[in-house]
Design a protein around this motif. Structure first.
Motif: not given
Length: 287
Positions: A20-26, A28-47
């Motif tokens: 499982a993997a989950r990513l939320s972005v928002e 913030r003052d004109g810049r996109t930033a991560t608000s939620d990041l989760y992963s369970a092996q073997p999935l991973r989200i790299l930034l």
């Protein structure tokens, strides 16, 4: 993939993987930033650090090296109000032959008001005897933008292998402001029969789909068709306007590299026109 084995007198049963993997972005003052990041092996989200002129970039990685029968992967992406995200993959996904159980990959992507999502995975390579279903769902706000695509490769042509038996199912749904706009159902349950002279998949070993969703998307129908006209001769392609808000594009061909190049040429030009991004593919996609 888990390596734990359970031995019986006649068979060896593998513990299958649930990732499982989950990513939320928002915004913030004109810049996109991560608000939620989760992963369970073997999935991973790299930034990784995005290239010059690129938006925030996320790379989805499967650390198991591929998908086997019985595996289940679930990925949720949420692009918040006014945020901008490019999502791609670390490498082409390998779908290995199955002993009889179907593997499934589920992706859900939500894009809020004024949000922009570019999604371009590296592709899926189906080994002979693979059993695989992919479900993709896009939930868009009334004025959000989506440019999304996928590449499917039937067999490992470099190894002299074809997708001669097995089953491949691909289901895509797109809603805008809660209304179903597009539903696509593809099922290849008889690969050998699909190679028959009367089949639309005759001489096809790979194909790609792309969607461009924006309130004025249909205005660029002629432009998209002109851009596709430059594809290599044995790559068949086309563009359809589903309604004023959606363009659907297809590519089919006998060679994965030529099809990939055709998609990349189109995509590089389209991301300038549609997303205001540089005329190049994301770095990870070009490696």
């Amino acid at each position: 993939m888990s390596l734990a084995l359970a031995h019986t007198d006649e068979t060896v049963q593998l513990d299958r993987t649930t990732g499982a993997a989950r990513l939320s972005v928002e915004n913030r003052d004109g810049r996109t930033a991560t608000s939620d990041l989760y992963s369970a092996q073997p999935l991973r989200i790299l930034l990784p650090r995005p290239g010059v002129g690129e938006p925030m970039t996320a790379v989805l990685a499967n650390l198991s090296g591929g998908i086997v029968g019985g595996d289940l992967y679930e990925t949720d992406i949420n692009v918040g109000v006014g945020a901008n995200l490019t999502l791609t993959a670390q490498a082409a996904e390998k779908i290995y032959k199955s002993s009889g159980v179907e593997a499934e990959n589920r992706l859900t992507m939500q894009v809020a008001e004024g949000g922009v999502l570019e999604w371009l995975p590296q592709g899926s390579i189906l080994f002979d005897r693979a059993l695989f279903r992919q479900r993709v769902r896009f939930d868009l706000a009334a004025d959000s933008t989506l440019f999304a695509g996928a590449i499917s490769i039937l067999g490992r042509s470099a190894m002299g292998e074809t997708f001669a038996s097995g089953r491949y199912r691909e289901h895509w749904d797109l809603t805008r402001d809660g209304r179903l706009v597009w539903a696509d159902r593809f099922e290849l349950a008889d690969p050998a029969g699909a190679a028959d002279a009367s089949s639309a998949l005759r001489d096809v070993s790979c194909f790609a789909t792309a969607l461009f969703a924006r309130p004025d998307a249909a205005d660029d129908l002629d432009w998209a068709r002109d851009m596709q006209a430059g594809a290599v001769g044995d790559i068949r392609c086309g563009v359809t306007a589903i309604d004023n808000n959606l363009l659907a594009m297809r590519w089919l061909g006998p060679d994965a590299m030529r099809l990939r190049n055709a998609v990349g040429t189109f995509w590089s030009a389209a991301r300038v026109r549609w997303l205001g991004l540089p005329a190049r593919m994301p770095v990870i996609w070009r490696i």
